[in-house]
Design a protein around this motif. Sequence first.
Motif, mmCIF file in Angstrom:
data_model
loop_
_atom_site.group_PDB
_atom_site.id
_atom_site.type_symbol
_atom_site.label_atom_id
_atom_site.label_comp_id
_atom_site.label_asym_id
_atom_site.label_seq_id
_atom_site.Cartn_x
_atom_site.Cartn_y
_atom_site.Cartn_z
ATOM 1 N N TRP A 141 29.040 84.472 70.607
ATOM 2 C CA TRP A 141 29.438 82.972 71.590
ATOM 3 C C TRP A 141 30.984 82.776 71.382
ATOM 4 O O TRP A 141 31.541 82.781 72.487
ATOM 5 C CB TRP A 141 28.620 81.838 71.387
ATOM 6 C CG TRP A 141 29.026 80.929 72.203
ATOM 7 C CD1 TRP A 141 28.642 80.613 73.418
ATOM 8 C CD2 TRP A 141 29.762 79.572 71.820
ATOM 9 N NE1 TRP A 141 29.222 79.562 73.978
ATOM 10 C CE2 TRP A 141 29.996 78.892 72.968
ATOM 11 C CE3 TRP A 141 30.411 79.199 70.594
ATOM 12 C CZ2 TRP A 141 30.882 77.778 72.969
ATOM 13 C CZ3 TRP A 141 31.321 78.342 70.759
ATOM 14 C CH2 TRP A 141 31.290 77.497 72.002
ATOM 15 N N LYS A 186 37.048 82.805 60.639
ATOM 16 C CA LYS A 186 36.224 83.872 60.446
ATOM 17 C C LYS A 186 36.476 84.873 59.365
ATOM 18 O O LYS A 186 35.496 85.345 58.668
ATOM 19 C CB LYS A 186 36.369 84.743 61.923
ATOM 20 C CG LYS A 186 35.835 83.834 63.150
ATOM 21 C CD LYS A 186 35.969 85.033 64.318
ATOM 22 C CE LYS A 186 36.159 84.302 65.653
ATOM 23 N NZ LYS A 186 36.600 85.240 66.741
ATOM 24 N N GLU A 194 29.312 78.815 57.912
ATOM 25 C CA GLU A 194 28.073 79.456 58.421
ATOM 26 C C GLU A 194 27.950 79.406 59.800
ATOM 27 O O GLU A 194 27.405 80.118 60.512
ATOM 28 C CB GLU A 194 27.274 78.692 57.393
ATOM 29 C CG GLU A 194 27.260 78.763 55.990
ATOM 30 C CD GLU A 194 25.964 78.241 55.349
ATOM 31 O OE1 GLU A 194 25.151 77.588 55.972
ATOM 32 O OE2 GLU A 194 25.981 78.415 53.985
ATOM 33 N N TRP A 195 28.497 78.249 60.452
ATOM 34 C CA TRP A 195 28.345 77.928 61.795
ATOM 35 C C TRP A 195 28.852 79.232 62.540
ATOM 36 O O TRP A 195 28.302 79.575 63.602
ATOM 37 C CB TRP A 195 28.850 76.676 61.959
ATOM 38 C CG TRP A 195 28.546 76.288 63.711
ATOM 39 C CD1 TRP A 195 27.431 75.821 64.441
ATOM 40 C CD2 TRP A 195 29.758 76.635 64.512
ATOM 41 N NE1 TRP A 195 27.757 75.858 65.646
ATOM 42 C CE2 TRP A 195 28.922 76.047 65.955
ATOM 43 C CE3 TRP A 195 30.971 76.874 64.597
ATOM 44 C CZ2 TRP A 195 29.779 76.180 67.239
ATOM 45 C CZ3 TRP A 195 31.651 76.788 65.822
ATOM 46 C CH2 TRP A 195 31.120 76.493 66.974
ATOM 47 N N ALA A 216 29.737 82.069 61.374
ATOM 48 C CA ALA A 216 29.066 83.345 61.173
ATOM 49 C C ALA A 216 27.676 83.440 62.239
ATOM 50 O O ALA A 216 27.480 84.665 62.849
ATOM 51 C CB ALA A 216 28.435 83.645 59.684
ATOM 52 N N ARG A 217 26.990 82.186 62.517
ATOM 53 C CA ARG A 217 25.700 82.459 63.374
ATOM 54 C C ARG A 217 26.430 82.547 64.708
ATOM 55 O O ARG A 217 25.534 82.761 65.555
ATOM 56 C CB ARG A 217 24.977 81.120 62.927
ATOM 57 C CG ARG A 217 24.275 80.985 61.710
ATOM 58 C CD ARG A 217 23.314 79.818 61.809
ATOM 59 N NE ARG A 217 23.785 78.593 62.156
ATOM 60 C CZ ARG A 217 24.500 77.807 61.443
ATOM 61 N NH1 ARG A 217 24.421 77.962 60.004
ATOM 62 N NH2 ARG A 217 24.745 76.607 61.839
ATOM 63 N N ASN A 218 27.353 81.893 65.174
ATOM 64 C CA ASN A 218 27.739 81.988 66.675
ATOM 65 C C ASN A 218 28.742 82.965 66.800
ATOM 66 O O ASN A 218 29.728 82.789 67.893
ATOM 67 C CB ASN A 218 28.026 80.711 66.822
ATOM 68 C CG ASN A 218 27.157 79.673 66.832
ATOM 69 O OD1 ASN A 218 26.277 79.453 67.811
ATOM 70 N ND2 ASN A 218 26.925 78.819 65.586
ATOM 71 N N ARG A 219 28.992 83.992 66.198
ATOM 72 C CA ARG A 219 30.024 85.020 66.633
ATOM 73 C C ARG A 219 30.134 85.647 67.713
ATOM 74 O O ARG A 219 31.092 85.721 68.413
ATOM 75 C CB ARG A 219 30.034 86.291 65.351
ATOM 76 C CG ARG A 219 30.705 85.726 63.945
ATOM 77 C CD ARG A 219 30.692 87.143 63.102
ATOM 78 N NE ARG A 219 31.386 86.709 61.962
ATOM 79 C CZ ARG A 219 32.484 86.707 61.503
ATOM 80 N NH1 ARG A 219 33.548 87.476 62.271
ATOM 81 N NH2 ARG A 219 32.971 86.568 60.482
#
Length: 325
Positions: free
Chosen positions: A200, A55, A192-193, A195-198
């Motif tokens: 969750w 992260k 990127e994954w 960042a998109r799922n922070r």
Amino acid sequence: MASFRLRRFIDPFLFILLGTVLLATLLPARERAADFFQWLTYLAIALLFFMHGAKLSRQQVIAGISHWRLHLLIFSCTFILFPLLGLLLRPLITPLVGPQLYLGVLYLCALPATVQSAIAFTSLARGNIPAAICSAAASSLIGIFLTPLLVLWLMGASSDQATNTTEAIQKIVVQLLIPFIAGQLARRWIGEWVARNRAWLKNVDQTSIVLVVYTAFSQAVNEGLWTQVPLANLVGLVFVCCLILAIVLAVVWFVAKVLGFNLEDRITILFGASKKSLATGVPMAQVLFAGGAIGIMLLPIMLFHQIQLMVCAVMAQRFSQREHD
């Protein structure tokens, strides 16, 4: 609206932790179950610090170097002022909380600052948000290396509550540093994954913390935690947490003003320098301390975490109501 304001003052996750402590008190893990939870906790901590590495953007730390005076003041408060207060206030703290909880207070003083709440309060109070992001991220990173060294210095490597130096360093490298570096290296592919799922992935952090708290308090209860910590000491601990926070807030605000920082920067310094991280403190305690000592070590940071949220929420709300420049 009332429930929204209440959430600003009280962290809902605290109730989960309190429920976990109650569960460990009534149904502590024993024998094979304790071994199972111990190994599960080790894996959870490794995963937690892997995700921290994935992260944390190196650009956030590099971007804030130009504002070095602000960051230096925040880091000095986090890693120098807090530990010094823990040492200097020992004659007052120890009679109030007892020698075991005093070590927990020292551990609290050695922890890095929070990330999410420091940024959130700075944003609400209309402070310097980019500087807050950089400072919080850097504090989290530096704390992985510096906090264990501070703990060993504050408590002494020969303390009954701390593991020996060599063992502590080995645990830090294996459980914290290697997963963190692996997360940084993996960021190239999974950044990127992540960042998109922070939102969750926050569940991963919280689940890891719950596992550590249950395992730690199970060990402590099995060793007679609640017979070792009288109610008077817990009340004294609340007072000590409030006192330390009040001193830090007053000193930081005064020093930042004397050094000529503008209001936005002073707000950032105030919220960045007065926080201590529950998310880092809980798993790191599992690495640094042995047996039932872990549960006692966690009591101060759990109390301080909630107190700092309540006090800083009020202050941030007051700052947010000032007139726009």
